[in-house]
Scaffold this active site. Structure first.
Site, mmCIF file in Angstrom:
data_model
loop_
_atom_site.group_PDB
_atom_site.id
_atom_site.type_symbol
_atom_site.label_atom_id
_atom_site.label_comp_id
_atom_site.label_asym_id
_atom_site.label_seq_id
_atom_site.Cartn_x
_atom_site.Cartn_y
_atom_site.Cartn_z
ATOM 1 N N CYS A 33 0.819 -1.214 0.000
ATOM 2 C CA CYS A 33 0.000 0.000 0.000
ATOM 3 C C CYS A 33 0.854 1.266 0.000
ATOM 4 O O CYS A 33 0.334 2.368 -0.119
ATOM 5 C CB CYS A 33 -0.940 -0.008 1.202
ATOM 6 N N HIS A 80 -13.719 8.188 -8.549
ATOM 7 C CA HIS A 80 -12.690 8.266 -9.599
ATOM 8 C C HIS A 80 -11.601 9.291 -9.285
ATOM 9 O O HIS A 80 -10.982 9.839 -10.194
ATOM 10 C CB HIS A 80 -13.316 8.546 -10.974
HETATM 11 NI NI NI Z 1 -5.386 0.507 -0.407
#
Ligand code: NI
Length: 136
Positions: A33, A80
């Site tokens: 991440c 988005h």
């Molecule tokens: Ni994530």
């Protein structure tokens, strides 16, 4: 007391990286991440409201009005988007889903005019992660 929970969806990307940690600490803590260019999620969000049913209408909240409000306060801003770049609150705050649910709750309260109270926000980031912010 009655509680109604309504579901919404949006897609957004983020990168988990704290300016208060070193590069090595970030990599260790956030793993994949923390990759530099971010990654996306299909977020599913539940908003719960609670209160007493209106005797005249038999309803707790006008679902259409709630949808329009959630769309205006949250979906249009996040859908988005790259949270690190597009959401000012995440310039200095790590866009974890813990912080995302807090930010969404804050935005929902900003112009809340419903008789029913905001009871909680739940955000599913992945099939295995469900984050719940309780207001009551
Ligand atoms: Ni994530």
């Amino acid at each position: 007391m009655t509680r109604i929970t309504r579901g919404y969806r949006f897609v957004a990307s983020h990168r988990l990286h704290s300016a208060q940690l070193t590069e090595a600490e970030n990599a260790e803590l956030y793993g994949k991440c923390n990759y530099p260019f971010g990654h996306g999620h299909n977020y599913s969000m539940e908003v719960s409201v609670s209160g007493e049913v209106d005797g005249r209408t038999g309803r707790l909240v006008d679902i259409g009005a709630l949808d329009a409000y959630v769309d205006r306060q949250v979906i249009q801003t996040f859908d988005h988007r790259d949270m690190n770049q597009d959401i000012p609150q995440f310039r200095d705050v790590v866009p974890t889903t813990e912080n995302l649910s807090r930010e969404i709750s804050r935005r929902l309260k900003e112009e809340w005019k419903f008789t029913a109270v905001l009871d909680g926000v739940r955000i599913r980031e992945t099939e295995r992660n469900l984050f719940e912010l309780r207001e009551t």
